[in-house]
Design a protein around this motif. Structure first.
Motif: not given
Length: 496
Positions: A40-41, A71, A87-90, A92-93, A481
């Motif tokens: 899950n990174y 994360g 970050e992972v979510q950044e 990913t986006n 971002n």
């Protein structure tokens, strides 16, 4: 609680699009650390690494502190552009709208879709990359292994509670024990490898099955076709001891030409065995491989050859011989984007490449290729820019580049490299300004490098109304971002 501070990023390869390795430091230690991640990174732990084994990427590094369990920090570089860190979510986006493109780095596309856990994207990217192989048989072998490895990783990352219960149930029923017993009692069975591999995948890479494989592979003849297959499987997922590694080195040393030799060598390298007591032998057999002239193209692809060459280059001072070898094989693999970006680009970006006779020979070969290939893709544009940086007074090359710009022969996402190279060599004149404005107005603002061209035009020619409008349009369609957003926001708010 130990806090680790982000200190920079490292590249596993040279020059091409790639995910990067964020590295960290901590108070009271001079060591360098990288993140070990779970499916899950999340950061499972921080492990020490040797940064000298990688390319240190010069870039802006945001201030980020991490501890185990947080994360992860992720980073990537596309088309030799500015690294993007977040970050992972950044990340990913930013990559969420990534689309497959014939002109992009094939293997980076596979990595992107693996990161996004997009099985369909992985499969399509592998199909696209497969077409880049010159040898159809090798392409099929590579694609099969790459697809299995990538999809297996996604499946492992996505194992849920029910899957864990199913595995526990299988163990309690004794099925695994019966299979291991069968494998030990029938080492010469014709389906031995098939039985082992099915069990190995079903029981999620069990250590007992790894021990059986360790025992079995050392008992086989070195010419057994199954041996390199099981070596790869163990290296990909398992644990191994010095005895097993010693057997791998023996196999690499003794087997002269084999369709899976490069796979085994590269996987041995990827698992970190280029360090320590195995380093010298792995280097020696790698040198032997790249010195084969001509290369055994029935058994090896341009990408595999390039990976061995690149690893040898990164750990050896004998640059002159490496240039000589690359020049000799250029005619064989000059249509391979992997070879061009990994090998040729890495060499011609070296300072004073023209100072040696072999360097001049390679540059002359590249020059002839630039003028005659009639295929102006991403690799051509990369090499054109690097060549012109080394020889900025080559008027024929400059005139040819201007011709391609004037007649719109270049793809939109590669155009800017040639435009910038000519401008840096000759100065940015009115013709280049007009071409840049036309490109900015007619190309997709989401193309990698679009904001960089806009910023160059603004810094040289000033911020007029057209630049401000283009800036506003880019801000409307780009990710909030995006690392260039603040720069373009500043352009949109001023008029010079």
């Amino acid at each position: 609680m130990i806090v680790y501070t982000l200190s920079g990023v490292l590249a596993p390869g040279l020059g091409q699009s790639t995910f990067l390795i964020p590295f960290f430091k901590r108070s009271g230690s001079n060591a360098v650390f990288a993140q070990e991640l779970d499916g899950n990174y999340k950061i499972r732990r921080f492990m020490k690494i040797n940064p000298e084994n990688f390319e240190n990427v010069s870039c802006y590094v945001p201030l980020i502190d991490k501890i185990e369990g947080h994360g992860a920090v992720m980073a990537f570089r596309a088309n030799d552009g500015e690294p993007i860190i977040g970050e992972v979510q950044e990340i990913t986006n930013i990559l969420a709208d990534y689309v497959i493109d014939n002109d992009r780095d094939f293997f980076f596309q596979i990595d992107v879709f693996s990161f996004l856990k997009d099985k369909e994207g992985v499969s399509k990217s592998i199909q696209l990359a497969q077409k880049n192989f010159t040898n159809a048989k090798m392409a099929k072998i590579w694609a099969s292994g790459e697809r299995a490895a990538a999809l297996a990783k996604i499946d492992r990352d996505n194992i849920g509670e029910e899957k864990v219960k199913d595995l526990e149930s299988n163990f309690s029923n004794g099925e695994l024990e019966l299979i291991i017993k069968q494998l030990i009692e029938s080492p010469n069975a014709t389906d031995w490898y098939d039985v082992w591999l099915e069990a190995y995948q079903k029981f999620q890479f069990d250590s007992g099955l790894l021990e059986v494989a360790n025992w079995w592979v050392r008992s086989r003849s070195i010419d057994d076709e199954i041996v390199p297959s099981i070596i790869k499987d163990v290296l990909l997922y398992g644990e191994y001891n010095d005895e097993f590694i010693n057997f791998i080195m023996f196999w690499l040393e003794e087997v002269k030409v084999h369709r899976m030799w490069v796979d085994v060598w590269c996987m041995t390298l990827d698992r970190g065995m280029m360090n320590g007591k195995w380093r010298g032998l792995l280097q020696d057999v790698g040198w032997r491989f790249i010195r084969i002239d001509p290369p055994a193209t029935d058994y090896v692809s341009a990408g595999q050859w390039s990976k061995v060459w690149k690893a040898i280059r990164g750990r050896n001072e004998n640059l002159e011989e490496l240039v000589h070898i690359a020049a000799n094989v250029f005619a064989i693999w000059h249509r391979s984007e992997i070879f061009l970006k990994s090998v040729v680009s890495a060499l011609i970006k070296k300072k004073r490449i023209d100072d040696s006779s072999e360097g001049r020979r390679l540059m002359d070969i590249v020059r002839d290729w630039l003028l005659n290939i009639q295929k102006w893709g991403s690799a051509w544009c990369d090499i054109y820019a690097l060549y012109l940086r080394q020889r900025p007074d080559d008027q024929e090359i400059i005139h040819y580049g201007r011709y391609l710009l004037r007649n719109r022969k270049l793809k939109q996402n590669s155009w800017g490299k040639v435009w910038k190279a000519i401008g840096n060599a000759t100065g940015f004149d009115d013709e280049l300004y007009e071409q840049a404005m036309f490109w900015l107005k007619t190309s997709n603002p989401n193309i990698m490098g679009w904001p960089d061209i806009l910023n160059i035009v603004a810094s040289i020619y000033g911020v007029g109304d057209d630049i401000r409008k283009l800036s506003i349009e880019w801000l409307r369609v780009s990710s909030p971002n995006h690392p260039k957003r603040r720069l373009i926001e500043a352009l949109s708010q001023r008029l010079i």
